[in-house]
Design a protein around this motif. Structure first.
Motif, mmCIF file in Angstrom:
data_model
loop_
_atom_site.group_PDB
_atom_site.id
_atom_site.type_symbol
_atom_site.label_atom_id
_atom_site.label_comp_id
_atom_site.label_asym_id
_atom_site.label_seq_id
_atom_site.Cartn_x
_atom_site.Cartn_y
_atom_site.Cartn_z
ATOM 1 N N LYS A 168 0.826 -1.207 0.000
ATOM 2 C CA LYS A 168 0.000 0.000 0.000
ATOM 3 C C LYS A 168 0.857 1.252 0.000
ATOM 4 N N LYS A 169 1.919 1.231 0.813
ATOM 5 C CA LYS A 169 2.818 2.388 0.870
ATOM 6 C C LYS A 169 3.558 2.571 -0.456
ATOM 7 N N LYS A 170 3.944 1.473 -1.069
ATOM 8 C CA LYS A 170 4.635 1.571 -2.350
ATOM 9 C C LYS A 170 3.729 2.170 -3.418
ATOM 10 N N TYR A 171 2.465 1.773 -3.451
ATOM 11 C CA TYR A 171 1.535 2.297 -4.442
ATOM 12 C C TYR A 171 1.325 3.796 -4.259
ATOM 13 N N LYS A 172 1.184 4.217 -3.006
ATOM 14 C CA LYS A 172 0.995 5.648 -2.747
ATOM 15 C C LYS A 172 2.227 6.453 -3.120
ATOM 16 N N ASP A 173 3.418 5.896 -2.846
ATOM 17 C CA ASP A 173 4.650 6.595 -3.231
ATOM 18 C C ASP A 173 4.778 6.717 -4.751
ATOM 19 N N GLN A 174 4.346 5.642 -5.434
ATOM 20 C CA GLN A 174 4.436 5.674 -6.897
ATOM 21 C C GLN A 174 3.451 6.673 -7.503
ATOM 22 N N ARG A 175 2.299 6.807 -6.841
ATOM 23 C CA ARG A 175 1.258 7.669 -7.395
ATOM 24 C C ARG A 175 1.452 9.133 -6.983
ATOM 25 N N PHE A 176 1.735 9.352 -5.721
ATOM 26 C CA PHE A 176 1.779 10.720 -5.202
ATOM 27 C C PHE A 176 3.193 11.216 -4.927
#
Length: 308
Positions: free
Chosen positions: A242-250
């Motif tokens: 979840k943290k990786k996805y948010k870092d990639q997106r935002f």
């Protein structure tokens, strides 16, 4: 006048017991010394007890003949063996020669108990032989001496006592836990004060030049709780999905404005330059020869409409 004879018990004796003496006759008897001062109560002669042993035995024999043993349930036997005396190694008395002190309550009651025990051991085989039940059946309901309401009251009282005992035990445990918590808290505070005092003394020594070691600074890292060390080890594994996805997106935070501006390094860097893509010579919409189909101008389109 009634004659009064002298009697050692009453002081006088009258031939006519039913007649009452008059006052004058009593005064005359007292004057002559036939009456003694005090209460004069006639006493009956004591009854003589007749111990007719032969008659009693005869009656007992008649009872035994007329009634069966199951109706009489009589047994004559000696008491059972005294187990305590036997264990202590005392000599057991012979039948009928045991001396019992009637004034000793314990000895007397134990004698009764042993005699009843021996009677039970003799009676049970006889009852089993006559097929008379000696145990209460499971579906036997006896009438209680106390009412159900009385027993309910007793049950409520017992429950109240039990709850009171449980509450007192819980309160006692809480008090013990509080005492233990306070003890641990004071111990932790004392340890912190000792560490702070040792740290201040080490800093003062370093400031005065008495020592050039900075080991006291590393002590804080060594004395950190195990929870923080374990948390660091968990963080070393990396963020979750979840943290990786948010870092990639935002992104990772920080400055966003002006992040796409050209800099000297990006301007001088021509590694990403492609000649085919420059000046429309190539691309996704390229036709034959790599040229793009350009849209005609406004005037050309007007002429094309006029031709139609």
């Amino acid at each position: 006048m009634v004659e009064i004879d002298e009697d050692p018990q009453l002081g006088f004796d009258s031939d006519e017991d039913d007649e009452e003496l008059s006052d004058s006759e009593l005064q005359e008897a007292f004057a002559t010394g036939l009456l003694k001062p005090g209460l004069n109560i006639p006493l009956d002669k004591p009854k003589k007890a007749i111990n007719n042993v032969e008659g009693l035995k005869k009656c007992l024999a008649e009872f035994k003949k007329s009634l069966p043993w199951a109706e009489r349930l009589d047994l004559t036997n000696q008491p059972a063996v005294d187990i305590i005396a036997k264990a202590e190694g005392k000599q057991q008395p012979s039948e009928g020669n045991e001396d019992i002190n009637a004034e000793d309550d314990f000895q007397r009651e134990m004698y009764f108990y042993r005699q009843a025990q021996a009677t039970v051991l003799l009676a049970l085989p006889k009852l089993h032989k006559l097929k008379i039940p000696t145990k209460r059946p499971e579906d036997y309901f006896a009438e209680m001496a106390k009412t159900d309401q009385h027993m309910q009251k007793i049950r409520k009282m017992l429950l109240l006592k039990q709850t009171a005992i449980e509450k007192s035990e819980k309160a006692k445990k809480l008090r013990e836990q509080r005492k233990y918590g306070k003890k641990v808290q004071t111990q932790v505070i004392q340890n912190r004060q000792k560490q702070k005092k040792a740290m201040l003394s080490a800093v003062k020594k370093y400031q005065k030049g008495m020592t050039d070691k900075l080991e006291f600074l590393e002590g804080d890292q060594d004395q950190r709780p195990k929870g923080s060390a374990a948390k660091k080890q968990i963080n070393k594994k990396g963020p979750n999905a979840k943290k990786k996805y948010k870092d990639q997106r935002f992104g990772f935070g920080g400055k966003k404005k002006g992040s796409k501006w050209n800099t000297k390094d990006s301007h001088d860097d021509v590694s990403g330059f492609k000649t085919k893509m420059a000046h429309g010579k190539g691309g996704k919409k390229g036709g034959k020869g790599g040229k793009m189909n350009k849209r005609p101008g406004k005037e050309a389109r007007r002429k094309m409409k006029a031709r139609k």
